[in-house]
Design an enzyme around this catalytic site. Structure first.
Site, mmCIF file in Angstrom:
data_model
loop_
_atom_site.group_PDB
_atom_site.id
_atom_site.type_symbol
_atom_site.label_atom_id
_atom_site.label_comp_id
_atom_site.label_asym_id
_atom_site.label_seq_id
_atom_site.Cartn_x
_atom_site.Cartn_y
_atom_site.Cartn_z
ATOM 1 N N LYS A 1 14.402 1.541 -5.834
ATOM 2 C CA LYS A 1 13.123 1.653 -6.550
ATOM 3 C C LYS A 1 13.300 2.674 -7.652
ATOM 4 O O LYS A 1 14.122 3.582 -7.533
ATOM 5 C CB LYS A 1 12.019 2.134 -5.601
ATOM 6 C CG LYS A 1 10.633 1.786 -6.090
ATOM 7 C CD LYS A 1 10.269 0.362 -5.707
ATOM 8 C CE LYS A 1 8.986 -0.093 -6.356
ATOM 9 N NZ LYS A 1 8.524 -1.368 -5.753
ATOM 10 N N ASP B 1 6.730 -3.351 -11.420
ATOM 11 C CA ASP B 1 5.840 -2.864 -10.357
ATOM 12 C C ASP B 1 4.597 -2.381 -11.113
ATOM 13 O O ASP B 1 4.376 -2.817 -12.250
ATOM 14 C CB ASP B 1 6.531 -1.737 -9.552
ATOM 15 C CG ASP B 1 5.828 -1.412 -8.241
ATOM 16 O OD1 ASP B 1 6.083 -2.083 -7.237
ATOM 17 O OD2 ASP B 1 4.983 -0.486 -8.207
HETATM 18 O O1 2IT Z 1 7.392 -3.911 -4.527
HETATM 19 C C1 2IT Z 1 8.099 -4.884 -4.878
HETATM 20 O O2 2IT Z 1 8.652 -5.606 -4.039
HETATM 21 C C2 2IT Z 1 8.234 -5.149 -6.307
HETATM 22 N N1 2IT Z 1 7.684 -4.402 -7.106
HETATM 23 C C3 2IT Z 1 9.079 -6.290 -6.782
HETATM 24 C C4 2IT Z 1 10.529 -5.926 -6.758
HETATM 25 C C5 2IT Z 1 11.434 -6.952 -7.354
HETATM 26 O O3 2IT Z 1 12.631 -6.614 -7.455
HETATM 27 O O4 2IT Z 1 11.009 -8.039 -7.718
#
Ligand code: 2IT
Length: 448
Positions: free
Chosen positions: A126, A166
């Protein structure tokens, strides 16, 4: 409580005293793993849990950008590369003032289990920044994204770490981030980011995927309860991309979402956010950068309740789809007293642990976000497959795969909990099912 789990929890608290959100998710996950830890004494010998709660790598960096008035601004950028046992790090980027190391680590830890649940080969990561995109011009957003990527590019790649969007990062931001990555790398590696536009490697259904997946998951829960989504009333928070996907799919299936909310309060639309005009307007509200729920009430002449959360409204299904820890004990009590039967988390960790266990104890059917919202990252996984094949799949094919993945996540979670003697416990089940694949891979790969 199991002694090994207890010890790891205590050590984690000691080592991360300033990270409440991260400790909250570690506690919630490890609490579910008792049976499996007892069945596998080799995990303790291999220090598996100690390794699981320590990110493989945390990157923090300075982001310098100039605003339209010529003022120099400094933000902090992050990428937490949490776990790569089952695939390259994968997870979104969040641009919001509340972003800090604790929030990044909780999201990266959750992502590790969520990605495992999708059954696709993606590790957990993340990132983001404490940059606030609200009220910024398009040119400022572009300059910020370029400055952010100017550092991030050296840490990511299609086989290393694949960020996505996100909160605060949507299609527009991904475009600017990709443009800068391509320019610096000097190569067209569109597998480095997901959530891209269709003209440069994006996948059909990716924008809808998190919300659609959440409703597909709800349908599985209802099926398990011999119930049906048709005619159901859904009380929802948020009004972003995920909320839009929920309202869209609910409307298609004959259910209605009667609330949406923002930092200013909530709207109550008893007819439901069901027409194309209303659904399209949600996208406009998000794109406007105003971050104001009241715009919907003004436009459609429905009730707006300033400064309040939507949970005072009665409905069959509650779906918090805004941000972390918006449901505390007070809201949980309200949800229970309203006679809600289904509590379906959508945003990452929207519930404090005490509120979560309270709702479960009170007999609501509770579904955890790491399962419910996994359709988003799952479809990112499908986008990665299309990029490496240099192909673009039809919307129907992506949607069918997304649907299958959500059916499987629900079934795998229910089965994992059942096997541990926990009954229909989707919260523990998601943790157990997500843990298994990561644990197997970590055990096989030795002490790394
Ligand atoms: O919280 C999540 O799973 C996302 N923001 C999507 C992450 C992604 O790599 O598509």
């Amino acid at each position: 409580m199991n002694a090994y789990i207890n010890r790891v929890l205590e050590e984690t608290k000691k080592r991360n005293p300033d990270e409440p959100e991260f400790l909250q998710t570690v506690e919630e996950v490890l609490n579910s793993l008792e049976t499996v830890i007892e069945q596998h004494p080799e995990y303790e010998k291999a220090g598996l849990l100690e390794r699981l709660v320590e990110p493989e790598r945390v990157i923090e960096f300075r982001v310098v950008w100039t605003d339209d008035a010529g003022k120099v601004n400094v933000n902090r950028g992050y990428r937490v590369q949490f776990n790569s046992a089952i695939g390259p790090y994968k997870g979104g980027l969040r641009f919001a003032p509340h972003v800090n190391l604790s929030v990044m680590k909780f999201l990266g830890f959750e992502q590790t289990f969520k990605n495992s649940l999708t059954s696709l080969p993606m590790g957990g990561g993340k990132g983001g920044s404490d940059f606030d995109p609200n009220g910024k011009s398009d040119a400022e957003i572009m300059r910020f994204c370029q400055a952010f990527m100017t550092e991030l590019y050296r840490h990511i790649g299609p086989n290393t770490d694949v960020p996505a969007g996100d909160i605060g990062v949507g299609g527009r931001e991904i475009g600017y981030l990709f443009g800068q990555y391509k320019r610096i790398r000097g190569a067209y590696e569109n597998g480095v980011l997901t959530g891209k536009g269709l003209s440069y490697g994006g996948s059909l259904i990716r924008p809808e995927a998190t919300g659609f997946g959440a409703i597909y998951y709800v349908c599985e829960v209802l099926k398990h309860e011999n119930d049906d989504i048709k005619g159901k009333t859904i009380v929802m928070s948020g009004f972003g991309n995920v909320a839009w996907g929920i309202a869209t799919k609910a409307a298609q299936l004959g259910a209605k979402v009667v609330t949406l909310s923002g930092p200013d309060g909530y709207c109550y639309d008893p007819d439901g956010i069901c027409t194309q005009e209303k659904l399209d307007y949600m996208l406009e509200m998000r794109a406007s950068g105003r971050n104001r729920a009241q715009d919907y009430a003004d436009k459609f002449g429905v009730k707006f309740v300033p400064g309040k959360k939507a949970w005072e409204v009665k409905g069959d299904i509650c779906m918090p789809a805004a941000y972390q820890n918006e449901i505390r004990m007070e809201e949980a009590e309200q949800i229970f007293n309203n006679g809600t039967k289904y509590y379906i988390e959508v945003a990452n960790m929207p519930t404090t642990n005490d509120a979560l266990y309270y709702l479960m104890d009170k007999g609501l059917i509770v579904a955890p976000s790491k399962a419910v919202n996994a359709g988003g990252v799952a479809t990112s996984g499908l986008e990665m497959s299309q990029n490496s094949e240099r192909l673009a799949w039809k919307a129907e094919d992506v949607d069918n795969q997304l649907h299958n993945i959500m059916v499987n996540i629900h079934a795998a979670s229910a089965k994992a909990a059942e096997e541990c003697g926990l009954g229909y416990n989707l919260v523990a089940g998601a943790n157990l099912a997500g843990f298994k694949k990561v644990a197997d891979a970590m055990m096989a790969q030795g002490l790394v």
